[in-house]
Design an enzyme around this catalytic site. Structure first.
Site, PDB file in Angstrom:
ATOM      1  N   CYS A  53      17.141   6.577  11.028  1.00 25.15           N
ATOM      2  CA  CYS A  53      17.398   5.825   9.930  1.00 25.15           C
ATOM      3  C   CYS A  53      16.419   6.406   8.638  1.00 25.15           C
ATOM      4  O   CYS A  53      16.736   6.252   7.549  1.00 25.15           O
ATOM      5  CB  CYS A  53      17.313   4.267  10.125  1.00 25.15           C
ATOM      6  SG  CYS A  53      18.618   3.665  10.941  1.00 25.15           S
TER       7      CYS A  53
ATOM      8  N   ASN B  40      22.370  -4.592  12.827  1.00 26.36           N
ATOM      9  CA  ASN B  40      23.063  -3.558  13.704  1.00 26.36           C
ATOM     10  C   ASN B  40      24.444  -3.917  14.347  1.00 26.36           C
ATOM     11  O   ASN B  40      24.615  -5.028  14.697  1.00 26.36           O
ATOM     12  CB  ASN B  40      21.984  -3.348  14.995  1.00 26.36           C
ATOM     13  CG  ASN B  40      21.391  -4.470  15.511  1.00 26.36           C
ATOM     14  OD1 ASN B  40      21.286  -5.643  14.909  1.00 26.36           O
ATOM     15  ND2 ASN B  40      21.059  -4.248  16.747  1.00 26.36           N
TER      16      ASN B  40
ATOM     17  N   CYS C  25      22.343   1.407  13.778  1.00 31.02           N
ATOM     18  CA  CYS C  25      21.325   0.248  13.205  1.00 31.02           C
ATOM     19  C   CYS C  25      21.464  -0.198  11.805  1.00 31.02           C
ATOM     20  O   CYS C  25      22.403  -0.083  11.042  1.00 31.02           O
ATOM     21  CB  CYS C  25      20.091   1.440  12.829  1.00 31.02           C
ATOM     22  SG  CYS C  25      19.510   1.969  14.255  1.00 31.02           S
TER      23      CYS C  25
ATOM     24  N   CYS D 190      14.129   3.405  12.761  1.00 29.39           N
ATOM     25  CA  CYS D 190      13.825   4.677  13.877  1.00 29.39           C
ATOM     26  C   CYS D 190      14.166   5.904  13.017  1.00 29.39           C
ATOM     27  O   CYS D 190      14.300   6.166  11.922  1.00 29.39           O
ATOM     28  CB  CYS D 190      15.391   4.685  14.886  1.00 29.39           C
ATOM     29  SG  CYS D 190      16.921   5.099  14.160  1.00 29.39           S
TER      30      CYS D 190
ATOM     31  N   GLU E 279      19.680  -0.669   9.237  1.00 22.04           N
ATOM     32  CA  GLU E 279      19.143   0.288   8.011  1.00 22.04           C
ATOM     33  C   GLU E 279      20.473   0.884   7.456  1.00 22.04           C
ATOM     34  O   GLU E 279      20.671   0.790   6.354  1.00 22.04           O
ATOM     35  CB  GLU E 279      18.281   1.047   8.403  1.00 22.04           C
ATOM     36  CG  GLU E 279      16.940   0.262   8.776  1.00 22.04           C
ATOM     37  CD  GLU E 279      16.613   0.075  10.074  1.00 22.04           C
ATOM     38  OE1 GLU E 279      17.774  -0.106  10.848  1.00 22.04           O
ATOM     39  OE2 GLU E 279      15.335  -0.005  10.678  1.00 22.04           O
TER      40      GLU E 279
ATOM     41  N   GLU F 170      26.483  -2.928  17.687  1.00 20.48           N
ATOM     42  CA  GLU F 170      26.557  -2.001  19.012  1.00 20.48           C
ATOM     43  C   GLU F 170      27.987  -1.702  19.411  1.00 20.48           C
ATOM     44  O   GLU F 170      28.921  -2.431  18.839  1.00 20.48           O
ATOM     45  CB  GLU F 170      25.561  -2.854  19.870  1.00 20.48           C
ATOM     46  CG  GLU F 170      24.269  -2.911  19.342  1.00 20.48           C
ATOM     47  CD  GLU F 170      23.318  -3.418  20.543  1.00 20.48           C
ATOM     48  OE1 GLU F 170      23.702  -3.984  21.438  1.00 20.48           O
ATOM     49  OE2 GLU F 170      22.042  -3.229  20.188  1.00 20.48           O
TER      50      GLU F 170
HETATM   51  N1  THU Z   1      17.804  -0.811  15.840  1.00 17.28           N
HETATM   52  C1  THU Z   1      18.085  -0.978  14.448  1.00 17.28           C
HETATM   53  O1  THU Z   1      18.990  -1.688  14.137  1.00 17.28           O
HETATM   54  N2  THU Z   1      17.332  -0.662  13.642  1.00 17.28           N
HETATM   55  C2  THU Z   1      15.995   0.161  14.046  1.00 17.28           C
HETATM   56  O2  THU Z   1      15.208   0.477  13.277  1.00 17.28           O
HETATM   57  C3  THU Z   1      15.799   0.014  15.439  1.00 17.28           C
HETATM   58  C4  THU Z   1      16.649   0.009  16.371  1.00 17.28           C
HETATM   59  C5  THU Z   1      19.149  -1.294  16.562  1.00 17.28           C
HETATM   60  C6  THU Z   1      19.738  -0.303  17.312  1.00 17.28           C
HETATM   61  C7  THU Z   1      20.069  -1.052  18.559  1.00 17.28           C
HETATM   62  O3  THU Z   1      21.259  -1.683  18.176  1.00 17.28           O
HETATM   63  C8  THU Z   1      19.099  -1.834  18.894  1.00 17.28           C
HETATM   64  O4  THU Z   1      18.398  -2.225  17.841  1.00 17.28           O
HETATM   65  C9  THU Z   1      18.418  -1.327  20.217  1.00 17.28           C
HETATM   66  O5  THU Z   1      17.605  -0.135  19.815  1.00 17.28           O
END
Ligand code: THU
Length: 134
Positions: A93, A46, A57, A90, A59, A48
């Site tokens: 994704c 991920n 994310c 999520c 994925e 940010e």
């Molecule tokens: N996140 C992912 O990378 N994958 C997921 O399946 C759920 C959430 C990340 C997004 C964000 O950077 C952090 O987790 C919190 O939501």
């Protein structure tokens, strides 16, 4: 279905990728690895952003990396989080996974014994996809 050797590689790649997560805001580190139709593995974490809505994310980082390399068919997605319980992809994704792998297997692993193992169709029932536009 990944072979046991592919599954081991996917899990290792997802864990390594989680270590590269850029998650200064949520502190929630996620790593993902995808197995493509040609047998290649692509990993992602991920990423940010100070503008929170731009967070990507793990994925999708992995999938976009595969697509950018010319791989458009996904067989398996492995997600790793350094948590007690496994984390399912999520909703956004799931939609992106379905675009490139309508029969993909999704496996989420963590530091505990918990594990999620299922099909994209089970995680995204009645999915909207490319076939709906034809
Ligand atoms: N996140 C992912 O990378 N994958 C997921 O399946 C759920 C959430 C990340 C997004 C964000 O950077 C952090 O987790 C919190 O939501």
């Amino acid at each position: 279905m990944p072979t046991p050797a592919q599954l081991r590689k996917l899990k290792t790649a997802a864990k390594t990728a989680a270590g590269r997560a850029y998650a200064p805001y949520s502190k929630f580190r996620v790593g993902a690895a995808v197995l493509t139709g040609s047998g290649k593995i692509f990993a992602g974490c991920n990423v940010e952003n100070a503008s929170y809505g731009l967070c990507n994310c793990a994925e999708r980082t992995a999938i976009f990396s595969a697509v950018a390399a010319g791989e458009r068919k996904l067989k398996c997605v492995v997600v790793y989080t350094p948590t007690k319980n496994a984390t399912a992809p999520c909703g956004a994704c799931r939609q992106v996974i379905f675009e490139f792998g309508p029969t993909v297997r999704i496996i989420s692993i963590c530091d505990g014994r918990d594990q999620i193992d299922g099909s994209i169709r089970s995680l995204l029932p009645a999915a909207f996809g490319p076939a709906d536009l034809i």
